[in-house]
Scaffold this active site. Structure first.
Site, short mmCIF file in Angstrom:
data_model
loop_
_atom_site.label_atom_id
_atom_site.label_comp_id
_atom_site.label_asym_id
_atom_site.label_seq_id
_atom_site.Cartn_x
_atom_site.Cartn_y
_atom_site.Cartn_z
CB THR A 670 -1.00 0.11 1.30
OG1 THR A 670 0.05 0.38 2.30
CG2 THR A 670 -1.67 -1.23 1.50
CB ALA A 726 10.12 0.45 -9.86
N GLY A 779 -1.80 5.87 -18.41
CA GLY A 779 -1.75 5.20 -17.26
C GLY A 779 -0.52 5.25 -16.42
CD GLU A 782 0.05 8.01 -8.04
OE1 GLU A 782 -1.06 7.67 -7.62
OE2 GLU A 782 1.13 7.31 -8.18
CG ASP A 793 6.40 9.60 -5.74
OD1 ASP A 793 6.23 8.71 -4.87
OD2 ASP A 793 7.04 9.20 -6.75
CE LYS A 797 9.85 7.25 -6.08
NZ LYS A 797 9.40 7.31 -7.35
#
Ligand code: ADP
Ligand code: ASP
Ligand code: MG
Length: 937
Positions: A670, A726, A779, A782, A793, A797
């Site tokens: 999540t 990622a 896509g 967000e 975001d 990081k």
């Protein structure tokens, strides 16, 4: 006939036996012996209170020998009369030695009529010259017999029905197996026995108490019946065969620790005598039962048939004792607890003893002693799998030859004992005071408690020992009272009881003296986050014993077993957040599970999947190796059908509470800060955490530092590679640099796949808003693109990497260029934002053209500046030949400038967004965890 039969066994043992002819053929002595056993039981009955005897019918009382003393004297006259005839006959001598092969068939081997036939075949096929087979009661029968006693004692009159069940079980088995006279004889004997038992149980019912001898007499019937059935089946096949009621032969003396010691010389004499009356090459003997020196029936205690067989093997000096059971041999650990346990080819007598003493109930612990004396090997074999060679228990030199080069020759196996308590006696007054240990154990002995292990620190400050839980209260009281004065005076500080403990024993030849073995053992326990409460390592070098809390015991067993036997590293997993990334991870796990299991020895089991509203927990069904986990090929359907209301605490308890699997990991997929707030607690409970969720590492600094400190102090792992880049190896590269002593000067990177895409495509062909719309369409953003454009975001990081590099900064210390135009920050919806964004296109075009004019491109980057202890997120320009200008798609790029990489930075580049690569990053953290936990590399 009855009085003659009774006379046989009442004969003083020094007298020779009566002639067979006098006993009326082969069948008769058997009946004689049965009466004798009953007589012995009656001797016990004779010492019971009159109230107990009164319900015994007169016929039974006479039959089992409860007769007035005058009558008994008459009987002894009969004895002498019969003996006179005896003396004239020739005796058949018992041949001892290699011609004998002894077998023992456990309860499951004779569990029904078909199995009894099978056992008969095995005996008949054994081409040894002489054979003696010891049999247990049919499976469950001994439990049923003990249950009869319990019921009768507690005045529960359903014992009558329970006895009917016992009768029915044997009657129907006999009907299946026998016919004609054999059947009639067996059934009549069975009826007699049941009637006697009914009367005895009635007596117990009235008294509300069963003496030990009454109990032993009752519970031993299972063996009497199974031995008779088996011998009749063999005889039916035309083989000469005798059955032996071992109460006539085995003489044992009870000890005060619920055990018995065989009287070998007396038993040997009786066996010789028995054989001279029943010289047969095939003998079926009852396991479990024996007599005391006063001819009172007794037992060798639960599971004692193995011991019976070993005693018989020793008395006959047999070539081998084969113990037939329902498993392929002795496993390296209880196969019901460790699915990957392996069969041991050989065990030394000592090792077998240690394994069985410490709970491997495949063998009764005392089985070894009689056979070891004569070097008789024991072979454990599976009656249901004749192709398995089994385990050979023999002299160590033979075993050493077979497996000397293997690690397993040091650590053979593991076993556990539950339901123990530790007692810790502690105090400075113990050091150097002679006699303290003796006083402690003297007090323990006085209450009859059995000490299973002892450990004393060399400082002599404390003595700690394990006793069965049911005995601990008495032990503690005895110690408190024995040491009252010392406790009052403060020489002893405490007598402490630690309940709910288990023992885990590692057993193996010379294990304790081999460097590294105990280190590996304790390392495996530490990695499974198991706290060791006490340790004992005997000088025997055969055993290392650790005490752990009961709830940890199976996990501990599986952790150490997998460490030594390289069996699978099994991890119980809980996945939180089955959204895009979570479900992609579940797909990847599904597709890779079999390969990981077979080729890499890693067994990942998803025990729970939790969404924000509902959760799916694995079925509670426990197989050999614990719960298999959720079927990942249909988790979505299962979540819909069987999902329950999400409850995080219940979820974690389920995933971690599975006592079978040593390691647990929660994978948080999540972006939720509430879920992240649980990490600390989970890590403290020994649960590993893996996550792409940035909230914990970018949250308040003090909480982050606490989390990392906890992680460093424990063997519990917290991996978060996918929080940055990622699936790209960013965090691990940074760690590798730091751990090898490189100094980080600067980290600069494009950390957002979305913003990378936007600026890679905003090159003057389309307007800024068009490019954003295109990214949204594809896509890459967000749902509300402002979440990307705001830079938060990237800021998270940056703080993660800054903290990883050692900077103690708060998130708010990182200034951010927010790309959302000021007036649109408060727009009600994403749609409204997208609608209004074109109003600001001109500003963007200007910036782009300005850069273009200077031969540069726009890039949105995060920077960690170690020299100045700061970080930032900003829109910067880069020359067109810079690596940062050469990106495509959603690529991330991260440049590490360090002391070693000072001229040219170390660059990691590649796709840094998308469900597949993010899930892949999480997956590789899971595999890293497996290798940290001991999976082979
Ligand atoms: P039997 O009735 O044949 O004497 P037991 O039930 O007494 O059989 O013993 C066999 C059982 O012992 C096996 O079914 C197995 O579940 C259990 N067991 C426990 N530890 C071990 C071990 N280390 N190796 C083999 N079996 C074990
Ligand atoms: N039948 C006895 C028991 O169940 C002895 C044995 O099977 O070993 O304890
Ligand atoms: Mg057994």
């Amino acid at each position: 006939m009855a009085s003659l039969s009774a006379s046989i066994s009442c004969r003083p043992s020094s007298l020779p036996p009566p002639p067979r002819a006098l006993l009326g053929g082969a069948e008769k002595p058997r009946e004689g012996r049965r009466r004798t056993a009953a007589a012995a039981a009656a001797a016990a009955a004779a010492r019971c209170p009159p109230s107990l005897l009164s319900p015994l019918p007169r016929s039974l009382a006479r039959r089992v020998g409860v007769v007035p003393s005058q009558r008994r004297r008459d009987l002894s006259k009969t004895i002498h009369a019969s003996v006179t005839v005896d003396i004239a006959t020739e005796e058949v001598q018992l041949p001892k030695g290699e011609t004998w092969s002894v077998h023992k068939f456990g309860g499951t081997c004779v569990g029904n009529s078909q199995r009894i036939k099978n056992v008969a075949n095995i005996i008949m096929k054994d081409d040894s010259e002489r054979k003696l087979a010891v049999v247990s009661a049919m499976s469950k029968v001994t439990d049923m017999m003990y249950d009869l006693i319990d019921k009768a004692q507690s005045r529960d009159d359903t014992y009558v029905f329970a006895l009917d069940n016992v009768l029915e079980k044997h009657r129907s088995t006999a009907l299946d197996l026998l016919e004609g006279n054999d059947l009639a004889n067996f059934l009549s004997q069975l009826d007699d026995d049941i009637n006697n038992l009914k009367a005895m149980l009635r007596a117990i019912y009235i008294a509300g108490h069963a003496t030990e001898s009454f109990t032993d007499f009752v519970v031993g019937h299972g063996e009497l019946w199974s031995a008779q059935l088996l011998s009749s089946v063999i005889k039916k096949n035309g083989i000469d065969c005798q059955w032996m009621d071992t109460r006539e032969v085995l003489i044992v003396c009870p000890t005060n620790s619920n055990q018995v010691d065989p009287d070998f010389p007396e038993s040997e004499q009786r066996l010789e005598k028995w054989y001279s009356q029943n010289p047969s090459k095939t003998i079926i003997a009852t396991g479990f039962i024996a007599s005391t020196p006063y001819n009172i029936p007794t037992t060798l205690k639960r599971d004692g048939s193995d011991f019976s067989a070993a005693i018989m093997g020793a008395l006959l000096r047999a070539r081998q004792v084969t113990i037939w059971t329902d498993v392929d041999g002795v496993y390296s650990a209880d196969p019901r607890k460790v699915g990957e346990a392996v069969i041991l080819k050989t065990l030394s007598y000592q090792e077998a003893w240690e394994m069985s003493y410490f709970g491997a109930n495949v063998l009764h612990p005392r089985t070894i002693i009689p056979v070891m004396r004569y070097d008789i090997p024991i072979v454990i074999r599976n009656i249901f799998n004749l192709s398995a060679p089994g385990t050979k228990i023999c002299h160590p030199s033979v075993c050493e030859d077979e497996d000397s080069h293997m690690l397993e020759s040091y650590v053979k196996g593991f076993a556990t004992i539950d339901n123990l308590a530790l007692v810790n006696v502690e105090g400075t007054g113990m050091a150097g005071v002679p006699g303290t240990a003796s006083a402690i154990f003297g007090a323990v002995k006085d209450v009859g408690a059995n000490v299973i292990m002892i450990s004393q620190a060399s400082s002599e400050h404390s003595v700690c020992f394990a006793v069965p839980e049911k005995e601990v209260e008495a032990v503690a009281e005895a110690l408190q009272s024995r040491f009252r004065q010392a406790l009052d005076a403060g020489r002893l500080s405490k007598v402490q009881v630690i309940p709910n403990c288990s023992i885990l024993a590692a057993v193996g030849q010379k294990m304790a003296s081999t460097p590294g073995v105990s280190a590996t053992l304790f390392n495996a326990l530490a990695k499974a986050n198991i706290n060791v409460r006490a340790i004992a390592q005997g000088c025997s070098e055969y055993n290392i014993t650790v005490v752990v809390m009961r709830e940890d015991c199976i996990r501990a067993l599986r952790a150490v077993h997998s460490r030594f036997y390289l069996s699978r590293t099994t991890i119980a997993m809980g996945i939180i957040g089955p959204g895009l990334i979570g479900s992609t991870l579940l797909e990847q796990l599904r597709d890779q599970a079999a390969v990981l299991k077979e080729d890499f020895n890693i067994d990942l089991r998803v025990m729970g999947i939790a969404g924000s509203r509902s959760m799916l927990l694995s079925e509670a069904s426990i197989d050999n190796s614990g719960c298999r986990g959720i079927d990942l090929s249909q988790w979505q359907e299962l979540l819909k059908e069987k999902g329950e209301v999400a409850n995080l605490e219940k979820f974690v308890q389920h995933v971690h509470g599975n006592g079978f699997i040593p390691n647990t990991v929660i994978v948080d997929c999540t972006a939720d800060s509430v879920v992240a707030s649980h990490y600390y607690n989970w890590l403290r409970r020994g649960i590993h955490v893996i996550t792409p969720n940035k909230k914990a590492n970018s949250g308040p600094l003090d909480q982050y530092l606490k989390l990392r400190a906890l992680q460093r102090q424990s063997y519990t792992h917290y991996f978060y590679e996918a929080t940055v880049g990622a699936g790209l190896p960013i965090v691990s590269t940074l760690r590798g640099l730091l751990e090898t002593g490189d100094k980080i000067l600067r980290i600069e990177g494009i950390f957002s796949g979305t913003l990378s895409y936007i600026f890679n495509n905003f090159i003057g062909e389309r307007s800024f808003s068009e490019v954003v719309a295109e990214a949204k369409q594809a896509g890459y953003t967000e749902p509300d693109p402002r979440d990307d454009l705001s830079g938060t975001d990237v800021q998270r990081k940056v703080i993660i990497l800054a903290r990883e590099s050692g900077l103690k900064l708060e998130l708010s210390d990182i200034p951010v260029d927010n790309l959302v135009p000021e007036p649109l920050r408060t727009s009600a919806s994403a749609e409204e934002f997208m609608e209004k964004l074109p109003q600001f296109d001109q500003e963007w075009t200007n910036k782009q053209q300005e850069a273009e004019a200077a031969g540069k491109v726009l890039r949105y980057v995060g920077v960690v500046d170690l020299l100045n202890h700061r970080g930032a997120v900003e829109l910067r320009t880069y020359k067109k030949d810079d690596a940062f200008a050469q990106l495509s798609g959603t690529d991330n790029i991260i440049a590490f400038t360090t002391t070693r990489y000072s001229k040219q930075p170390l660059i990691v580049r590649g796709p840094g967004a998308g469900a597949q690569v993010t899930a892949g990053g999480i997956f590789s953290d899971i595999l890293r965890l497996a290798s940290y936990l001991g999976a082979p590399s």
